[in-house]
Design a protein around this motif. Structure first.
Motif, PDB file in Angstrom:
ATOM      1  N   ARG A 519       2.088  -6.325 -16.734  1.00 16.24           N
ATOM      2  CA  ARG A 519       1.043  -7.158 -16.164  1.00 16.24           C
ATOM      3  C   ARG A 519       0.901  -6.637 -14.511  1.00 16.24           C
ATOM      4  O   ARG A 519      -0.232  -6.807 -14.089  1.00 16.24           O
ATOM      5  N   GLY A 520       1.711  -5.801 -14.292  1.00  8.96           N
ATOM      6  CA  GLY A 520       1.633  -5.181 -12.681  1.00  8.96           C
ATOM      7  C   GLY A 520       1.309  -3.832 -12.730  1.00  8.96           C
ATOM      8  O   GLY A 520       1.730  -2.852 -13.419  1.00  8.96           O
ATOM      9  N   MET A 521       0.461  -3.353 -11.798  1.00 10.83           N
ATOM     10  CA  MET A 521       0.189  -1.715 -11.445  1.00 10.83           C
ATOM     11  C   MET A 521       1.259  -1.234 -10.694  1.00 10.83           C
ATOM     12  O   MET A 521       1.399   0.165 -10.645  1.00 10.83           O
ATOM     13  N   GLY A 522       1.909  -1.785  -9.759  1.00 11.45           N
ATOM     14  CA  GLY A 522       3.105  -1.243  -9.098  1.00 11.45           C
ATOM     15  C   GLY A 522       2.636  -0.583  -7.653  1.00 11.45           C
ATOM     16  O   GLY A 522       3.139   0.364  -7.112  1.00 11.45           O
ATOM     17  N   VAL A 523       1.362  -1.187  -7.241  1.00  7.79           N
ATOM     18  CA  VAL A 523       0.727  -0.589  -5.944  1.00  7.79           C
ATOM     19  C   VAL A 523       0.669  -1.477  -4.911  1.00  7.79           C
ATOM     20  O   VAL A 523       0.359  -1.233  -3.912  1.00  7.79           O
ATOM     21  N   GLY A 524       0.793  -2.685  -5.349  1.00 11.06           N
ATOM     22  CA  GLY A 524       0.656  -3.879  -4.169  1.00 11.06           C
ATOM     23  C   GLY A 524       1.498  -3.758  -2.978  1.00 11.06           C
ATOM     24  O   GLY A 524       1.114  -3.603  -1.973  1.00 11.06           O
ATOM     25  N   LEU A 525       2.602  -3.667  -3.450  1.00 10.84           N
ATOM     26  CA  LEU A 525       3.930  -3.676  -2.323  1.00 10.84           C
ATOM     27  C   LEU A 525       3.770  -2.232  -1.471  1.00 10.84           C
ATOM     28  O   LEU A 525       3.892  -2.268  -0.250  1.00 10.84           O
ATOM     29  N   SER A 526       3.476  -1.141  -2.156  1.00 10.72           N
ATOM     30  CA  SER A 526       3.433   0.071  -1.555  1.00 10.72           C
ATOM     31  C   SER A 526       2.069   0.001  -0.387  1.00 10.72           C
ATOM     32  O   SER A 526       2.375   0.407   0.533  1.00 10.72           O
ATOM     33  N   ILE A 527       1.030  -0.661  -0.873  1.00 10.97           N
ATOM     34  CA  ILE A 527      -0.055  -1.009  -0.061  1.00 10.97           C
ATOM     35  C   ILE A 527       0.193  -1.707   1.009  1.00 10.97           C
ATOM     36  O   ILE A 527      -0.067  -1.648   2.290  1.00 10.97           O
ATOM     37  N   CYS A 528       1.062  -3.098   0.834  1.00 14.51           N
ATOM     38  CA  CYS A 528       1.500  -3.809   1.919  1.00 14.51           C
ATOM     39  C   CYS A 528       2.369  -3.176   2.839  1.00 14.51           C
ATOM     40  O   CYS A 528       2.019  -3.265   4.187  1.00 14.51           O
ATOM     41  N   ARG A 529       3.364  -2.365   2.508  1.00 14.49           N
ATOM     42  CA  ARG A 529       4.093  -1.549   3.259  1.00 14.49           C
ATOM     43  C   ARG A 529       3.323  -0.554   4.370  1.00 14.49           C
ATOM     44  O   ARG A 529       3.318  -0.423   5.465  1.00 14.49           O
ATOM     45  N   THR A 530       2.158  -0.044   3.638  1.00 17.92           N
ATOM     46  CA  THR A 530       1.497   0.818   4.431  1.00 17.92           C
ATOM     47  C   THR A 530       0.706   0.171   5.600  1.00 17.92           C
ATOM     48  O   THR A 530       0.466   0.600   6.841  1.00 17.92           O
ATOM     49  N   ILE A 531      -0.110  -1.076   5.201  1.00 13.37           N
ATOM     50  CA  ILE A 531      -0.670  -1.958   6.117  1.00 13.37           C
ATOM     51  C   ILE A 531       0.020  -2.354   7.192  1.00 13.37           C
ATOM     52  O   ILE A 531      -0.061  -1.985   8.378  1.00 13.37           O
ATOM     53  N   VAL A 532       1.250  -2.900   6.786  1.00 14.22           N
ATOM     54  CA  VAL A 532       2.291  -3.351   8.042  1.00 14.22           C
ATOM     55  C   VAL A 532       2.448  -2.323   8.896  1.00 14.22           C
ATOM     56  O   VAL A 532       2.786  -2.581  10.199  1.00 14.22           O
ATOM     57  N   GLU A 533       3.165  -1.394   8.288  1.00 12.14           N
ATOM     58  CA  GLU A 533       3.694  -0.257   9.187  1.00 12.14           C
ATOM     59  C   GLU A 533       2.484   0.305  10.115  1.00 12.14           C
ATOM     60  O   GLU A 533       2.772   0.767  11.197  1.00 12.14           O
ATOM     61  N   ASP A 534       1.437   0.456   9.622  1.00 10.66           N
ATOM     62  CA  ASP A 534       0.135   1.045  10.404  1.00 10.66           C
ATOM     63  C   ASP A 534      -0.103  -0.100  11.431  1.00 10.66           C
ATOM     64  O   ASP A 534      -0.520   0.438  12.619  1.00 10.66           O
ATOM     65  N   HIS A 535       0.212  -1.302  11.319  1.00 10.76           N
ATOM     66  CA  HIS A 535       0.314  -2.216  12.564  1.00 10.76           C
ATOM     67  C   HIS A 535       1.442  -2.225  13.491  1.00 10.76           C
ATOM     68  O   HIS A 535       1.281  -2.958  14.456  1.00 10.76           O
TER      69      HIS A 535
END
Length: 561
Positions: A519-535
């Motif tokens: 059911r999952g693609m496995g990219v959601g948390l990876s994107i979340c970390r990229t966004i948070v660390e970019d902030h």
């Protein structure tokens, strides 16, 4: 040493006088052989006449007659006196090779009794492995009349052996016949030890040099050395292959004689001189023509070497051909761009699902309302329109992330961000029986953020919490905001699901790692970390108090002006 003849050399007489001079008597110190040189007085026609040495020497010193100041002792006595006074082991032998005299230093060094070395007694203090060789060489010299020389180990004071150099020369009469042999023994043990140490150092130096030469020759890149004036001192095989010349053609020659291209020679010379002038190691990219393949790109390391006074004496250059590496880097860059495009497509597919799901729900609601003409459908349609706009913003933000474009951040109200994201993420949650609570411990906290991206992070975490609990009864999600330390605000999303294993936690933020199975693609948390660390924040997961998982992320607080 003066000539010694059979007629005037009376060694037994001189030896008696020497032994007598060493003998104490009546508690008084006796005079030396030199003091009793007058015992040998000239007789008739100048022939030496002997006064009994025992009688004269054993007499008290104050009873013998006054010495004649004009008297000169015979030459044989002077020779023996000199031999005893020399800081050198001296010995003598008859013409037939029979040793009949060893001086005082010999007996002092060996510790043997006086006179015990005459004949074959001298051989007893030689090392057992050297005795036969010494005897053989001595007999050969006596038989042939050739000078005698040998290195042997001599025992000193009945303890250690020391290397000694023995030499002897024949003394001949007017007719050329040998009348006597005179020899010396010299301690050369320290010299031998130094020679052995030097030989060992020389051997180690040769091995090190050979090893270094082998290493330099097997290095695939060109290596050369030059002096301060730019003359070539050394070049390995790779360097000679590159320029296509034997070393004899370039030794002590300037760069212009090495490289056929004058411009390349000037560039290399300038780079080398700069490294030597600065006295520091430098890395430089250089283009050099190769005989068969044309221009090649080299990464060259220029290292100066120094004299003992720390002045630069020259330079060693090592180059590595990076032509293929550069081409590979270009290919990798192209592959990286294609990978980024794939990541962007995966991210868009993942993130766009949420607004599309909301649009679908709003349109279904509008359709139901349109069937009932008495109820207005404007509100659901307006919300669906907002989600279409949101989907466009998501696509634009994801594209900016993948392409590396600058993300626009501005002060945003954290409470409003969380509430809006939760409202979108929790659409349909009531039907699933999920209870959600939102707690803002500090109201109106402003954070420096991109609104759309941070809302996507919150929505991802809330949706993940909902998926983690599945069809559990009494499912609960708790969302809190609080001001943390170091000027950071923290958002926490907690669920009461089964939790995450430690193996998955270690790889949780890697792309395509999912806890949802198919059911999952496995990219959601990876994107979340990229966004948070970019902030400028951090994101992490912790086990719940009793069950489930809590995800935390931080954002920098925007200070009020």
């Amino acid at each position: 040493m003066p000539k010694i003849s059979n007629q005037n050399l009376d060694t037994s007489r001189a030896a008696d006088a020497r032994h007598a001079a060493r003998s104490p008597g009546d508690g008084q110190v006796r005079e030396s052989l030199l003091e009793h040189a007058e015992l040998f007085e000239p007789g008739a026609e100048g022939v030496p006449q002997t006064i009994d040495p025992a009688r004269a020497i054993h007499a008290p010193a104050n009873t013998h007659r006054e010495a004649n100041p004009d008297h000169v002792p015979p030459s044989d006595v002077i020779a023996l006196m000199l031999a005893d006074a020399m800081p050198q082991m001296v010995w003598s032998a008859r013409a037939d090779g029979y040793p009949d005299y060893f001086n005082a230093l010999w007996y002092a060094a060996t510790g043997l009794p006086d006179g015990s070395s005459n004949g074959s007694g001298w051989n007893d203090v030689l090392h057992i492995d050297d005795r036969q060789r010494a005897c053989t060489l001595w007999r050969s010299s006596v038989e042939t009349g050739h000078p005698f020389e040998i290195e042997f180990r001599l025992q000193y004071h009945a303890c250690d052996y020391r290397w000694t150099l023995g030499r002897a020369q024949p003394i001949r009469d007017a007719a050329g016949s040998i009348i006597r042999w005179v020899g010396t023994c010299t301690d050369i043990d320290d010299v031998k030890q130094r020679a052995a140490a030097n030989a060992l150092l020389t051997s180690e130096l040769k091995q090190s040099t050979a090893l270094l030469h082998t290493v330099v020759e097997v290095v695939p890149g060109p290596i050369y050395a030059k002096d301060r004036q730019g003359r070539i001192l050394f070049a390995n095989k790779a360097a000679l292959d590159l320029i296509g010349k034997p070393f004899a053609d370039i030794e002590n020659r300037p760069n212009i004689a090495i490289f056929g291209n004058d411009s390349q020679a000037d560039t290399v010379r300038e780079n080398d001189h700069r490294a030597m002038d600065e006295g520091t190691t430098r890395e430089i990219e250089e283009i050099i023509d190769e005989r068969d393949t044309g221009p090649r790109l080299f990464l060259s390391t220029k290292a100066p070497f120094f004299q003992t006074d720390e002045k630069v004496a020259g330079l060693v250059s090592l180059s590595i051909d990076i032509t293929e590496r550069q081409e590979l880097a270009k290919e990798l860059l192209h592959v990286s761009k294609r990978t980024a495009m794939g990541d962007m497509a995966a991210a868009i597919a993942h993130e766009i699902n949420q607004p599309l799901a909301a649009i679908s729900l709003y349109l279904e609601a509008a359709d139901a309302l349109l069937e009932n003409e008495s109820l207005p459908a404007h509100r659901p349609l307006a919300l669906a329109k907002d989600q279409c706009h949101r989907a466009g913003e998501i696509i634009k933000r994801v594209r900016s992330f993948v392409s590396g474009s600058e993300v626009v951040k501005c002060p945003e109200n954290l409470t409003m961000l969380v509430d809006e994201a939760c409202n979108l993420a929790l659409i349909g949650s009531r039907e699933s029986g999920i209870t959600t609570t939102v707690e803002h411990k500090q109201a109106d906290t402003a954070v420096f953020a991109d609104r759309v991206q941070i809302e996507q992070v919150i929505m991802n975490l809330v949706r993940n919490a909902m998926d983690a609990m599945g069809e559990m009864r009494a499912s609960k999600i708790h969302i809190t905001t609080t001001n943390g330390v170091n000027g950071m605000a923290m958002v926490t999303v907690s669920d009461i699901g089964p939790g995450i294993s430690s193996e998955v936690v270690a790889r949780l933020y890697e792309p395509f790692v999912s806890t949802k199975g198919k059911r999952g693609m496995g990219v959601g948390l990876s994107i979340c970390r990229t966004i948070v660390e970019d902030h400028g924040g951090k994101i992490w997961a912790e086990p719940g108090v009793s069950t489930g998982t809590s995800f935390h992320f931080t954002l920098p607080i925007c200070e009020a002006e």
